[in-house]
Scaffold this active site. Structure first.
Site, PDB file in Angstrom:
ATOM      1  N   LYS A  14      46.772  40.715  36.458  1.00 27.66           N
ATOM      2  CA  LYS A  14      46.691  41.965  37.224  1.00 27.66           C
ATOM      3  C   LYS A  14      47.059  43.164  36.365  1.00 27.66           C
ATOM      4  O   LYS A  14      46.517  44.247  36.566  1.00 27.66           O
ATOM      5  CB  LYS A  14      47.552  41.891  38.485  1.00 27.66           C
ATOM      6  CG  LYS A  14      46.934  41.009  39.555  1.00 27.66           C
ATOM      7  CD  LYS A  14      47.375  41.373  40.950  1.00 27.66           C
ATOM      8  CE  LYS A  14      46.614  40.544  41.984  1.00 27.66           C
ATOM      9  NZ  LYS A  14      47.185  40.611  43.329  1.00 27.66           N
ATOM     10  N   LYS A  29      38.832  38.223  46.640  1.00 23.28           N
ATOM     11  CA  LYS A  29      38.405  39.224  47.613  1.00 23.28           C
ATOM     12  C   LYS A  29      38.455  40.632  47.046  1.00 23.28           C
ATOM     13  O   LYS A  29      37.825  41.535  47.577  1.00 23.28           O
ATOM     14  CB  LYS A  29      39.246  39.138  48.895  1.00 23.28           C
ATOM     15  CG  LYS A  29      40.753  39.241  48.719  1.00 23.28           C
ATOM     16  CD  LYS A  29      41.456  39.281  50.065  1.00 23.28           C
ATOM     17  CE  LYS A  29      42.637  38.355  50.238  1.00 23.28           C
ATOM     18  NZ  LYS A  29      43.681  38.317  49.232  1.00 23.28           N
ATOM     19  N   LYS A  36      38.126  32.718  39.100  1.00 21.12           N
ATOM     20  CA  LYS A  36      38.403  32.430  40.517  1.00 21.12           C
ATOM     21  C   LYS A  36      37.658  33.406  41.418  1.00 21.12           C
ATOM     22  O   LYS A  36      37.543  34.585  41.083  1.00 21.12           O
ATOM     23  CB  LYS A  36      39.920  32.584  40.724  1.00 21.12           C
ATOM     24  CG  LYS A  36      40.448  32.181  42.067  1.00 21.12           C
ATOM     25  CD  LYS A  36      41.889  32.654  42.243  1.00 21.12           C
ATOM     26  CE  LYS A  36      41.963  34.138  42.538  1.00 21.12           C
ATOM     27  NZ  LYS A  36      43.229  34.620  43.107  1.00 21.12           N
TER      28      LYS A  36
END
Ligand code: TYM
Length: 339
Positions: free
Chosen positions: A118, A203, A200
């Site tokens: 992130k 969303k 992965k």
């Protein structure tokens, strides 16, 4: 309203309302949440506080928090059996998070792969919350003394950290927390992106072709699977060196309850075109049923609010007991009862 019994073990899990939930969330987590609800005391949370570690549009976050609850219910998770609530409605999460952060090492948090990923993705906003995120997640779990935490494999490292923190605290202050176990299903622990099967499915991916949302319309679902990135071999067979087709086989099997061998047999001698259409149809069959229920639940805001209010009361009751115990153990002076 859910009634918990002492002879059952406790489950805690949650999802961030940081985007529309995907089939990765459904197959990796929500489907198991539903399957476990009859045998455990289950607490399922919409973790809005985790979501703001990445910048959100406030009005959208608010809206999506309620939508996330409606999706949980549409997936067959029943508010008469489980406790549902929104994380920010229970102050115990942040209260415990601070105490636990004093039992968490800087080095441990620096090793978290989600933090590294992130921070690379949001280089302009590497905030302290992103770094201490796993401590808040440990607090979510330990606050309710959860025995089991059903998640996808991307959360495994965070659960291991929660276990280490619990053990460290128990050793320093005497047994306090249950040491939780992860519950990760084998075949759908990691559903991969449709546009880059090495990554992965997420969303919050900026490319909407990479994921299928639980609320995507049927034609969109079929289109997304048709365009899914695969290899040029055109043989439907599980193969670690062919992540695209292997991912589609896993998705097909998860939606049809077939084994990979049955799937390989069914599509022997047929090309990827046929197979991709079948995956899309199988996925859409399940999702359309979920969407019908979702439309009913989301149109009754008063009912959703009632569920959240009752859930927050139940969660706060358990959380406050844990906080009192923890505050006493670490040596905080008890708040005087002034009349
Ligand atoms: P989140 O919101 O990213 O995802 C919610 C759940 O869905 C699983 N999942 C997947 N499973 C399989 N394949 C995928 N592609 C996929 N993408 C997501 C996640 O593993 C998760 O189980 N940190 C958590 C939320 C959280 C939490 C908790 C979970 C906060 N506190 C306490 C359990 C217990 C997260 O970001 O999930």
């Amino acid at each position: 309203m859910a009634e918990f019994t002492k002879d059952r073990k406790t489950i805690f899990s949650g999802a961030q309302p940081s985007g529309n939930l995907t089939i990765g969330n459904y197959l990796g987590a929500l489907k198991n949440w539903q399957l476990l609800q009859d045998d455990y005391n289950c607490i399922y949370c919409v973790v809005d506080m985790h979501a703001i570690t990445v910048r959100q549009t406030p009005a959208e976050l608010r809206k999506r928090s309620l939508e996330t609850l409606a999706v949980y219910m549409a997936c067959g998770i029943d508010p008469a059996k489980v406790v549902f609530f929104i994380q920010s409605h229970v102050p115990g999460h942040t209260q415990l998070s601070w105490v636990l952060s004093c039992s968490t090492m800087f080095g441990e948090l620096s090793r978290m792969t989600q933090f590294k990923d992130k921070s690379a993705k949001h280089a302009d906003n590497i905030n302290a919350g992103l770094f201490t995120y796993p401590v808040l997640m440990a607090a979510d779990i330990l606050l309710y003394n959860a025995d089991l935490v059903p998640v996808g494999s991307d959360q495994k490292q965070h659960i291991e950290l929660a276990r280490d923190i619990a053990q460290r605290f128990n050793q320093a202050y005497s047994p306090t927390f249950t040491v939780p176990e992860g519950y990760i299903s084998k075949s759908s622990a990691r559903i991969m992106s449709l546009s880059d099967p090495e990554r992965k499915m997420s969303k919050s991916d900026p490319n909407p072709q990479s994921f299928v949302s639980i609320l995507d319309p049927k034609d969109e679902i079929i289109k997304k699977f048709k365009r899914a990135v695969t290899d040029s071999e055109s043989i439907v067979r599980l193969d670690p060196n062919r992540p695209g087709i292997s991912n589609l086989i896993n998705i097909y099997c998860a939606f049809t309850s077939k084994t990979p061998e049955e799937c390989e047999k069914e599509f022997e001698g047929r090309g990827y075109g046929d197979f991709k259409l079948a995956v899309g149809e199988a996925c859409a069959d399940t999702l359309t049923k979920i969407q019908d229920k979702y439309n009913t639940y989301i149109s009754d805001k008063a009912q959703l609010d009632k569920i959240l209010s009752e859930g927050a009361a139940q969660a706060n009751y358990i959380a406050n007991k844990t906080i009192s115990k923890v505050y006493r153990k670490v040596g905080f002076y008890a708040k005087p009862e002034v009349k």
